[in-house]
Structures are given as structure tokens and as C-alpha cells.
Scaffold this active site. Structure first.
Site, mmCIF file in Angstrom:
data_model
loop_
_atom_site.group_PDB
_atom_site.id
_atom_site.type_symbol
_atom_site.label_atom_id
_atom_site.label_comp_id
_atom_site.label_asym_id
_atom_site.label_seq_id
_atom_site.Cartn_x
_atom_site.Cartn_y
_atom_site.Cartn_z
ATOM 1 N N ARG A 1 -8.195 -20.632 -1.972
ATOM 2 C CA ARG A 1 -7.061 -20.277 -1.119
ATOM 3 C C ARG A 1 -5.920 -21.264 -1.328
ATOM 4 O O ARG A 1 -6.128 -22.473 -1.335
ATOM 5 C CB ARG A 1 -7.497 -20.278 0.354
ATOM 6 N N LEU B 1 11.199 1.172 7.200
ATOM 7 C CA LEU B 1 10.631 1.581 5.926
ATOM 8 C C LEU B 1 11.350 2.840 5.435
ATOM 9 O O LEU B 1 11.607 3.762 6.213
ATOM 10 C CB LEU B 1 9.136 1.869 6.079
ATOM 11 N N TYR C 1 0.832 -1.206 0.000
ATOM 12 C CA TYR C 1 0.000 0.000 0.000
ATOM 13 C C TYR C 1 0.861 1.248 0.000
ATOM 14 O O TYR C 1 2.057 1.213 0.253
ATOM 15 C CB TYR C 1 -0.938 0.003 1.211
ATOM 16 N N ARG D 1 8.252 4.059 -4.648
ATOM 17 C CA ARG D 1 8.311 3.064 -3.576
ATOM 18 C C ARG D 1 7.308 1.934 -3.829
ATOM 19 O O ARG D 1 7.583 0.763 -3.524
ATOM 20 C CB ARG D 1 8.065 3.713 -2.213
ATOM 21 N N LYS E 1 6.607 -2.074 1.885
ATOM 22 C CA LYS E 1 5.426 -1.470 2.516
ATOM 23 C C LYS E 1 4.203 -2.372 2.328
ATOM 24 O O LYS E 1 3.306 -2.101 1.521
ATOM 25 C CB LYS E 1 5.167 -0.070 1.954
ATOM 26 N N GLU F 1 11.921 2.324 14.506
ATOM 27 C CA GLU F 1 11.058 3.407 14.032
ATOM 28 C C GLU F 1 9.787 3.435 14.857
ATOM 29 O O GLU F 1 9.594 2.615 15.756
ATOM 30 C CB GLU F 1 10.737 3.220 12.547
#
Length: 286
Positions: free
Chosen positions: A101, A206, A33, A52, A150, A182
Site C-alpha cells: 500500500r 456525472l 466503473y 466515458r 465515474k 443530481e
């Protein structure tokens, strides 16, 4: 008025938007995302976010659902359809929804899922917290080892936010091997004397788009920057501390684990960097 969202090529009222129960983002967090801030109806650091996004997709061997130009058009259309002035646009790409799945990646015939939606945040650049400063607590970093991608694997950061809330704090800084990595959704910094210190890039953190811009502006303003790990003790002994993220910009931290940082008030360096970042972002927003 119902918010208009984007799902796989369609602009829909949010109540009509649907994704398959077999989508791998839902079943396996097999998704990435980005969040792009909007100021005055314009996109902040859009090129950085798309760069990114491409890297995250590449690291997971996930196909891209759209070109950068197509993503820009979708973002602008959502801004227009939702009459968005200040806020953000959330974008998520998943590996799609195969017929069932399975741990094995689906074949190339399964298209990725692309979802975007807006969130209105009036006065985004004028947060009261920027004037008072925020508080954080320290917690162990128990996330997976590829934080540089991310992904939507945000369960532990969410737990960290709740740990902070339970202690009456605004956020948490995570610690691994004796050093701070972070914040739960932001990059962490301290200031000692005239030097800004922040964790160097690697799989542990990140690569923040706002981080990159703020460090560039700091160096252009002749501020000293050190990219290296720092300990909790160093943070507690710092003159200032702050965070950066796409939605908080530069936000001062005035207390860690109940102890004041410096004078217990937002510091001059964080305040100046916030001012520069917002001013430059308004100029360059598209």
C-alpha cells in the site's frame, strides 16, 4: 448455475473470482466503473459507455486494460455465457495491485485490474415504478468535487439511498449551493410548462450516457430543453419531474420531500421520453 464473471483475462465461476487485498480499488477507491444495460441480449449505448470510460481513465491518468473492441467482445461473451436477456453488465477498472500500500501511484509495470460481471433483471424495460412514479427526498451534496469522473467513490450516494429509505422514499436528490446537482445514481430533471430543465454539465454532475441520449431524443421530438441549475423550490413547483440512468432509463418522480409534483402522477413528457428511449435503444442495441 453459478454466474460466470471476468477477471483479468479469465472467465471464472463467481465463487472462484479473486482480486488482491493490495488492489488500489479496494484500498483507495482508485478505480472507475461503467454499467451497460442489456435488453433482449443486446448492449444499450455501448459506445457511449466506452467513451466515458476512456475519459474517466484519462482524467485519473490510469492506463486502459483493453481496447473498445476487446471490451465489446468480453461483454458479448458474458452475455452468452450467462444466457443474459435483460439486465446489466458492471465493469470496473482499478490502478492494479502493487506489492504494498502506498499513496503514490505504482509504476507502469503494475497492470490495471479489469473485472466485469452480469446482473440479471428480467423485465428491465417494464418497471412497475414507471407507471406509478417514484418519490425522492432532498439531502445536502457532500461528495467530492470531481463527480464528472465515474469513480467507485460511492459511499455518500449509498448513504443518500439509505437516508431516502429511512424516510420511506425511493431515492434522494442532492443539493449544493442552493441548487440540485443530481440523484444518488441518476441525473435529475423537472418540467415546467413545455420545457425540460436539467443541470448543465460540469464537475458537479456525472455526464450521463442516458442523459445525452434522452436530451437528443427530446430535441428531435421538438421538445424544449434548458440545461441550467434549478432549485428545490423550482422542483416543488414543477409540473413534472423525472430521472434518467442506464438502468432506470426514464423514470417519473411524483413526490419530493413528501409534496406532490404536479398532479402527483407520472407526467406525459416523462412517459413519452421513456417510450422513445426504450424504442430507440432496442433498435440501436448491439
Amino acid at each position: 448455475m453459478s454466474r460466470i464473471v471476468y477477471v483479468n483475462g479469465q472467465y471464472l465461476p463467481e465463487g472462484e473470482a479473486k482480486v488482491s487485498v493490495f488492489d488500489r480499488g479496494f484500498l483507495m477507491a482508485d478505480a472507475v466503473y461503467e454499467v451497460t444495460s442489456v435488453l433482449g441480449g443486446k448492449l444499450v449505448d455501448f459506445d457511449g459507455h466506452t467513451a466515458r470510460l476512456r475519459r474517466s481513465l484519462s482524467e485519473l491518468d490510469m492506463p486502459s486494460p483493453a481496447t473498445d473492441e476487446e471490451l465489446l467482445a468480453i461483454h458479448r461473451e458474458l452475455v452468452a455465457r450467462n444466457d443474459l436477456s435483460d439486465g446489466m453488465i458492471y465493469l470496473q477498472v482499478t490502478r492494479g495491485a502493487p506489492a504494498d500500500r502506498d499513496f503514490v501511484y505504482p509504476d507502469a509495470s503494475v497492470p490495471p485490474t479489469l473485472v466485469l460481471f452480469t446482473q440479471s433483471k428480467p423485465g428491465l424495460a417494464d418497471s412497475p415504478l414507471a407507471r406509478t412514479g417514484m418519490t425522492v427526498v432532498s439531502i445536502p451534496d457532500q461528495r467530492w468535487a470531481r463527480r464528472d469522473i465515474k469513480t467507485v467513490q460511492l459511499l455518500y450516494p449509498s448513504m443518500g439511498k439509505m437516508m431516502a429509505k429511512a424516510q420511506g422514499a425511493d431515492d434522494a436528490w442532492m443539493i449544493e449551493d442552493g441548487v440540485i446537482t443530481e440523484g444518488t445514481s441518476n441525473n435529475a430533471y423537472i418540467v415546467k410548462g413545455d420545457t425540460i430543465v436539467t443541470r448543465d454539465l460540469g464537475p458537479q454532475i456525472l455526464s450521463g450516457i442516458t442523459r445525452a441520449a434522452v436530451l437528443r431524443f427530446a430535441r428531435e421530438a421538438q421538445m424544449k430543453v434548458e440545461e441550467r441549475p434549478f432549485t428545490l423550490d423550482e422542483a416543488l413547483a414543477a409540473d413534472e419531474a423525472f430521472i434518467t440512468s442506464a438502468t432506470t432509463f426514464v423514470m417519473p418522480v411524483v413526490r419530493i420531500d413528501g409534496r406532490d409534483i404536479g398532479r402527483g402522477k407520472p407526467g406525459a413528457i416523462a412517459a413519452r421520453l421513456r417510450e422513445i428511449y426504450i424504442e430507440e435503444s432496442r433498435k440501436s442495441a448491439i
